[in-house]
Design an enzyme around this catalytic site. Structure first.
Site, PDB file in Angstrom:
ATOM      1  CG  HIS A 218      -2.129   0.835   1.062  1.00 38.48           C
ATOM      2  ND1 HIS A 218      -3.336   0.284   0.678  1.00 38.48           N
ATOM      3  CD2 HIS A 218      -2.354   2.154   1.198  1.00 38.48           C
ATOM      4  CE1 HIS A 218      -4.241   1.235   0.593  1.00 38.48           C
ATOM      5  NE2 HIS A 218      -3.674   2.389   0.894  1.00 38.48           N
TER       6      HIS A 218
ATOM      7  CG  ASP B 155     -10.808   3.429   5.340  1.00 37.17           C
ATOM      8  OD1 ASP B 155     -10.337   4.416   5.925  1.00 37.17           O
ATOM      9  OD2 ASP B 155     -10.476   3.124   4.182  1.00 37.17           O
TER      10      ASP B 155
ATOM     11  NE  ARG C  65      -8.800  10.998   6.189  1.00 44.79           N
ATOM     12  CZ  ARG C  65      -7.902  10.111   5.759  1.00 44.79           C
ATOM     13  NH1 ARG C  65      -8.238   8.842   5.628  1.00 44.79           N
ATOM     14  NH2 ARG C  65      -6.683  10.477   5.474  1.00 44.79           N
TER      15      ARG C  65
ATOM     16  CB  SER D 207      -7.310   5.382   6.401  1.00 46.69           C
ATOM     17  OG  SER D 207      -7.606   5.083   5.067  1.00 46.69           O
TER      18      SER D 207
ATOM     19  CE  LYS E  56      -7.570   1.577   2.381  1.00 49.11           C
ATOM     20  NZ  LYS E  56      -8.005   2.885   2.848  1.00 49.11           N
TER      21      LYS E  56
HETATM   22  N1  URA Z   1      -4.421   5.853   1.507  1.00 51.25           N
HETATM   23  C1  URA Z   1      -5.422   5.357   2.284  1.00 51.25           C
HETATM   24  O1  URA Z   1      -5.892   4.253   2.096  1.00 51.25           O
HETATM   25  N2  URA Z   1      -5.895   6.143   3.252  1.00 51.25           N
HETATM   26  C2  URA Z   1      -5.410   7.359   3.491  1.00 51.25           C
HETATM   27  O2  URA Z   1      -5.883   7.992   4.394  1.00 51.25           O
HETATM   28  C3  URA Z   1      -4.367   7.875   2.681  1.00 51.25           C
HETATM   29  C4  URA Z   1      -3.880   7.084   1.684  1.00 51.25           C
END
Ligand code: URA
Length: 434
Positions: free
Chosen positions: A83, A162, A169, A184, A188
């Protein structure tokens, strides 16, 4: 003051929340008993006051518990995930996911949509006609077992809180906030069921937290959340002070990722993809050193195995593989140049205004739920270290509205800082944090 307003006021004054208060807010938001405007106010209070380590862990757990945790036991092999904290032109997932799978790892990647000035992997993949990113739990597991690679949105069952918070957001300017980003992302990753996780933490104004120290703190926070969740996590701190590669915008980025997968493409996209894949192999115990992992990854690219895996991924998710051929993806009606205001060396290319301009052209969203245009975006022709003459083309805006593009192009020229002296060389990867 009690209830939600009381909690907002408490955080506004710099107070700490207990885990039950965070659960009350987030679960209420998901159920609809806490409305958008109150959640937005709480997010803004957190934006200014922060969350400490315990509050961040509590938020991460509530986000994970808002849905299911994907059980990948039916997928044989080592399940890995990657990620990025978000940058401009960052299409490395499109390269790393099939590359890791071509090397025998199982990549089940739950990706996101565009956020603020940054693009999102799901929006990029949807630029491929027919490709579905909204897969059910059963589809994700079956595809992972069959092909070793899935890139999908978190399903309605996974981290629904989320998904809802992320969208809020995006349109309330509360994206650049360390604990919110950490919770966040890690919620995930934890819900996604991977055994090991590699994070690409961006450093530079094209990311959400520009400074190296902040990026280090974000990396440390996420690695610690991974430790608490018993998911070994490594963070690679990489440079994001100019766009990664040359393409910014959904279809444009798919084309560039395809070039890298076929052994070409811009060196920085290739380099970072190789570095991240090497860390995945290392963390998964498949190699003894990152250098060994990198050599395996280079070979998979050179032999066309990663490209073949990408085509398999596209086909498995319903995408038209023929669209990956030249001219197969959407193209914008106009290309409007951005020209150099003076001659000299490019010393800086500010990534953030480039990301914001791509968003204004329609590659990202301005309001909740807005569709994106796959064709629009920016191709960067002059990068840091290049020498340009006055009036030379620095970039091209790919647009559907010429008037809008011309006014944006005039403003964007200032994103290139041009001087007499060549800039000093900076590394693409600053450090790797276990
Ligand atoms: N990527 C994400 O999944 N969440 C964030 O808040 C920022 C980048």
């Amino acid at each position: 003051m009690t209830g939600v307003a009381g909690l907002i006021a408490h955080k506004q004054r710099g107070g700490r929340h207990g885990p039950e208060e965070i659960a009350f807010l987030v679960e209420g938001y998901l159920r609809g008993t806490v409305p958008d405007y109150q959640m937005a106010a709480w997010l803004m209070a957190v934006y200014f006051r922060g969350l400490d380590a315990e509050e961040t862990w509590a938020l991460t757990r509530v986000l994970v518990q808002s849905g299911e945790v994907l059980n990948l036991d039916a997928v044989p092999g080592i399940k890995v995930d990657k990620h990025s904290t978000g940058g401009v032109g960052d299409k490395t997932t499109l390269v790393v996911a099939p590359l890791a799978a071509a090397l025998g790892l199982k990549m089940v990647k739950l990706a996101g949509r565009s956020l603020g000035h940054t693009g999102g992997t799901l929006d990029k993949l949807e630029a491929i006609p027919g490709l579905r990113v909204e897969l059910s739990r059963e589809e994700i597991i079956a595809q992972a077992a069959r092909t070793g690679v899935v890139v999908a949105g978190h399903t309605a069952e996974l981290v629904p809180a989320d998904r809802k918070l992320y969208a809020l957001r995006d349109v309330t300017s509360t994206t650049d906030c360390l604990p919110l980003i950490a919770a966040s992302i890690m919620s995930k990753k934890i819900a996604g069921g991977a055994q090991v996780i590699v994070l690409d933490v961006k450093v530079g104004e094209g990311g959400f937290l520009p400074g190296l120290e902040e990026a280090r703190r974000l990396a440390q926070t996420m690695v610690e959340l991974g430790r608490r969740a018993e998911r070994p996590t490594v963070a690679v701190l990489s440079r994001m002070d100019q766009p990664l590669g040359r393409a910014v915008g959904n279809a444009l980025e798919v084309r560039e990722a395809a070039a890298v997968l076929q052994g070409g493409g811009p060196p920085d996209v290739r380099e970072l993809s190789l570095a991240l894949t090497a860390q995945l192999l290392l963390l998964a115990g498949q190699v003894r050193t990152a250098e060994e992992g990198r050599a395996l990854a280079e070979r998979a690219l050179a032999e066309g195995r990663a490209w073949e895996k990408f085509r398999e991924l596209v086909a498995a998710q319903g995408g038209r593989v023929e669209a990956l051929e030249p001219g197969g993806l959407a193209e914008a009606r106009y290309q409007v140049p951005v020209r150099a205001l003076r001659g000299g060396y490019v010393r800086r290319v500010a990534a953030r205004p480039i990301g914001e301009t791509a968003r204004a052209l329609g590659a990202g969203r301005q309001v909740l739920g807005q569709p994106v245009d796959p064709a629009v975006g920016i191709t960067v022709e002059a990068k840091v270290g290049d020498r340009v003459g006055e009036g030379e083309v620095l970039a091209r805006l790919h647009a559907q509205d010429r008037g809008l593009a011309e006014s944006l192009a005039r403003r964007l020229a200032g994103a290139w800082e041009i001087g007499e002296e060549p800039p000093k060389e900076e590394p693409l990867v600053y450090e790797t944090r276990p």
